[in-house]
Write a protein that holds these residues in place. Structure first.
Motif, mmCIF file in Angstrom:
data_model
loop_
_atom_site.group_PDB
_atom_site.id
_atom_site.type_symbol
_atom_site.label_atom_id
_atom_site.label_comp_id
_atom_site.label_asym_id
_atom_site.label_seq_id
_atom_site.Cartn_x
_atom_site.Cartn_y
_atom_site.Cartn_z
ATOM 1 N N GLY A 37 38.800 37.892 40.413
ATOM 2 C CA GLY A 37 37.613 37.168 40.853
ATOM 3 C C GLY A 37 36.357 37.551 40.091
ATOM 4 O O GLY A 37 36.356 37.660 38.856
ATOM 5 N N SER A 40 35.010 42.589 41.480
ATOM 6 C CA SER A 40 35.147 43.750 42.383
ATOM 7 C C SER A 40 36.293 44.662 41.918
ATOM 8 O O SER A 40 36.199 45.883 42.031
ATOM 9 N N ILE A 65 37.431 33.882 38.854
ATOM 10 C CA ILE A 65 37.853 32.921 39.890
ATOM 11 C C ILE A 65 36.923 33.116 41.084
ATOM 12 O O ILE A 65 36.838 34.203 41.659
ATOM 13 N N ASN A 68 36.538 30.155 47.143
ATOM 14 C CA ASN A 68 36.836 28.719 47.200
ATOM 15 C C ASN A 68 37.106 28.230 45.764
ATOM 16 O O ASN A 68 36.311 27.487 45.184
ATOM 17 N N GLY A 95 42.124 35.811 48.996
ATOM 18 C CA GLY A 95 42.765 34.500 49.096
ATOM 19 C C GLY A 95 42.401 33.580 47.946
ATOM 20 O O GLY A 95 43.251 32.828 47.456
ATOM 21 N N VAL A 97 41.660 34.234 44.810
ATOM 22 C CA VAL A 97 42.367 34.572 43.562
ATOM 23 C C VAL A 97 43.866 34.258 43.706
ATOM 24 O O VAL A 97 44.490 33.690 42.804
ATOM 25 N N LYS A 102 48.273 30.494 42.300
ATOM 26 C CA LYS A 102 49.365 29.563 42.630
ATOM 27 C C LYS A 102 49.137 28.219 41.937
ATOM 28 O O LYS A 102 50.072 27.611 41.410
ATOM 29 N N LEU A 140 41.990 41.823 49.911
ATOM 30 C CA LEU A 140 41.272 41.338 51.099
ATOM 31 C C LEU A 140 42.298 40.766 52.075
ATOM 32 O O LEU A 140 42.904 39.739 51.780
ATOM 33 N N SER A 145 47.933 34.355 52.142
ATOM 34 C CA SER A 145 48.390 33.709 50.904
ATOM 35 C C SER A 145 49.431 34.557 50.173
ATOM 36 O O SER A 145 50.273 34.024 49.447
ATOM 37 N N VAL A 152 44.453 26.628 48.701
ATOM 38 C CA VAL A 152 43.389 25.674 49.012
ATOM 39 C C VAL A 152 42.458 25.641 47.802
ATOM 40 O O VAL A 152 41.921 26.668 47.403
ATOM 41 N N SER A 181 36.877 49.127 49.939
ATOM 42 C CA SER A 181 35.596 48.794 49.297
ATOM 43 C C SER A 181 35.009 47.473 49.791
ATOM 44 O O SER A 181 33.923 47.084 49.367
ATOM 45 N N LEU A 182 35.705 46.781 50.670
ATOM 46 C CA LEU A 182 35.218 45.470 51.124
ATOM 47 C C LEU A 182 33.897 45.578 51.875
ATOM 48 O O LEU A 182 33.738 46.463 52.725
ATOM 49 N N PRO A 183 32.977 44.648 51.622
ATOM 50 C CA PRO A 183 31.776 44.599 52.456
ATOM 51 C C PRO A 183 32.163 44.236 53.894
ATOM 52 O O PRO A 183 33.144 43.515 54.120
ATOM 53 N N ASP A 193 39.746 35.027 60.349
ATOM 54 C CA ASP A 193 40.696 34.084 59.731
ATOM 55 C C ASP A 193 42.106 34.331 60.286
ATOM 56 O O ASP A 193 42.808 33.390 60.668
#
Ligand code: NZQ
Ligand code: ZN
Length: 388
Positions: A37, A40, A65, A68, A95, A97, A102, A140, A145, A152, A181-183, A193
């Protein structure tokens, strides 16, 4: 229980320090494209570790990437696949990436035809005979996925599903430590989700899917138990591991096999994201309580089951139990820092008509587990979702 096929060929490699497995999992002679992406994975050192573990394989990279993922970006990756003769795709990210990868996998093999056509098949499998093999390393936990064959993709202001029997990942590495490391807001998105994936396959109408129901309830109870904890203690391994496994199991076909499925929240949510750029999970958190308010009658039996078994609400009339369960759901999302009204995201009443126009254009006019959710009902839902 309804008839069903269940097929899921993805190998899961779960736990701490599992990147070393890459050397066993990917053919030695592979020409690998790593897709990622906005960076990160570079910032937190994951890309470097992945490359080390790919050893002497020929490796190329494609970054950028976006959340969305856009058709136009992905087609640039398809060019790299073709020019460098890539024969293995490795998605490292969330999701967006994984989904993007895919799409690249099938578009690269869609020879002689306009790949935009791949966006026209909705929930049906696209007509392709093969795809470039792909695998994922999840950073994440949210979309599932990593263990399904859906994607999507965003194009020309629309978000559309793309399915293919050839896009199940060969394997997915799920290391909870890669998510530390995710915010906070992305962790909350992942919890919401996963929650909504579960209820879209559970709060419908009774179908004697006892295992599916109990498993769905298990996922929801786990999310309620660990949700706040994993946000407040990002390096609490077990909380994060539980979130990660719930996210994967909520959308790998298991709990939806043999039971009715709704997906209205997702379909309306996609148009809200496409129009206003609101994160996927946040669009769902806005819609779900309002959908249940308006659809109490159609979903009565399962909403009661949800109230009793998930929120332990045993007192009061049926209507009181359902109302309290909806309130508790909203409070749960808000407790994670996710706002649940359109007005919280600066969306005004007059913009509801823009959402409805978009839904009509995208043929999202007969949604729900029975196909009875028309635009008029959606208008009521959106008005309910506007503000407190
Ligand atoms: O792009 P980078 O720099 O990597 O940053 C990402 C991105 O900005 C960041 N991030 C990811 N892992 C990180 C990290 N930041 C720090 N540390 C890490 N370990 O998080 C941001 C959001 O990433 P994204 O992939 O967009 O989020 P998510 O996983 O929520 O995916 C959302 C997309 O998946 C689709 C959605 O529609 C949306 O496009 N979905 C896919 C599904 C499927 N394939 O089955 C089902 C879902 O319902 C959903 O529709
Ligand atoms: Zn989702």
């Amino acid at each position: 229980m309804l008839n069903f096929d269940f097929y899921n060929p993805t190998q899961i490699v779960f736990g701490k320090d599992r990147l070393g497995e890459l050397d066993n999992l990917i053919p030695k002679e592979a020409r690998v494209l790593i897709l990622y992406g906005g960076g990160s994975i570079k910032k937190y050192g994951t890309l470097e570790k992945v490359k080390e573990n790919l050893k002497n394989r020929v490796v190329f990279e494609f970054g950028g990437i976006e959340p969305n993922p856009k058709f136009s970006t992905l087609m640039k990756a398809v060019d790299v696949v073709k020019s460098e003769d890539i024969n293995f795709l490795l998605a490292v990210g969330g999701g967006s990436v994984m989904d993007g990868t895919k799409f690249v996998a099938i578009a690269s093999k869609y020879i002689g035809q306009n790949p935009e056509k791949l966006l026209e098949y909705g929930f049906e499998n696209v007509p392709v005979d093969c795809a470039i093999p792909l695998a994922t390393i999840v950073t994440l936990p949210a979309t599932g996925s990593e263990m399904n064959n859906g994607a999507v993709i965003s194009h020309n202001g629309k978000k559309v599903p793309v399915f293919s029997s050839h896009t199940f990942p060969k394997f997915s590495i799920l290391d909870p430590e890669l998510t530390y490391s995710l915010p906070t807001t992305q962790v909350a998105n992942g919890i919401v989700d996963t929650f909504i994936h579960t209820v879209e396959q559970y709060v419908t109408f009774p179908a004697e899917g006892r295992f599916q129901d109990r498993t769905a309830e298990g996922i929801l109870l786990t999310l309620i138990e660990i949700g706040k904890k994993t946000i407040e203690n990002p390096t609490d391994y077990d909380s994060r591991a539980n979130l990660m496994w719930c996210a994967t199991m909520a959308l790998n076909g298991l709990i939806g096999a043999g039971v009715p499925q709704d997906w209205s929240t997702h379909m309306i949510g996609h148009d809200i994201t496409a129009l206003f750029g609101i994160d996927h999970a946040k669009s769902l958190a806005i819609l779900q309580p309002a959908i249940w308010e308006i659809r109490k009658e159609q979903k009565k039996l399962k909403l009661l089951q949800y109230a009793e078994r998930v929120w332990n609400i045993k007192e009061g009339s049926d209507d009181e139990k359902i109302t309290l369960a909806i309130l508790k759901t909203r409070e749960f999302f808000e407790s994670l820092g996710i706002k649940t009204y359109l007005s919280d995201y600066e969306i005004k009443e007059e913009q509801i008509e823009d959402i409805l126009k978009s839904l009509e254009l995208n043929k999202r006019t007969h949604l729900s587990e029975t196909g009875d959710l028309t635009l008029d009902i959606t208008r009521k839902i959106l008005k309910k979702a506007l503000k407190k």
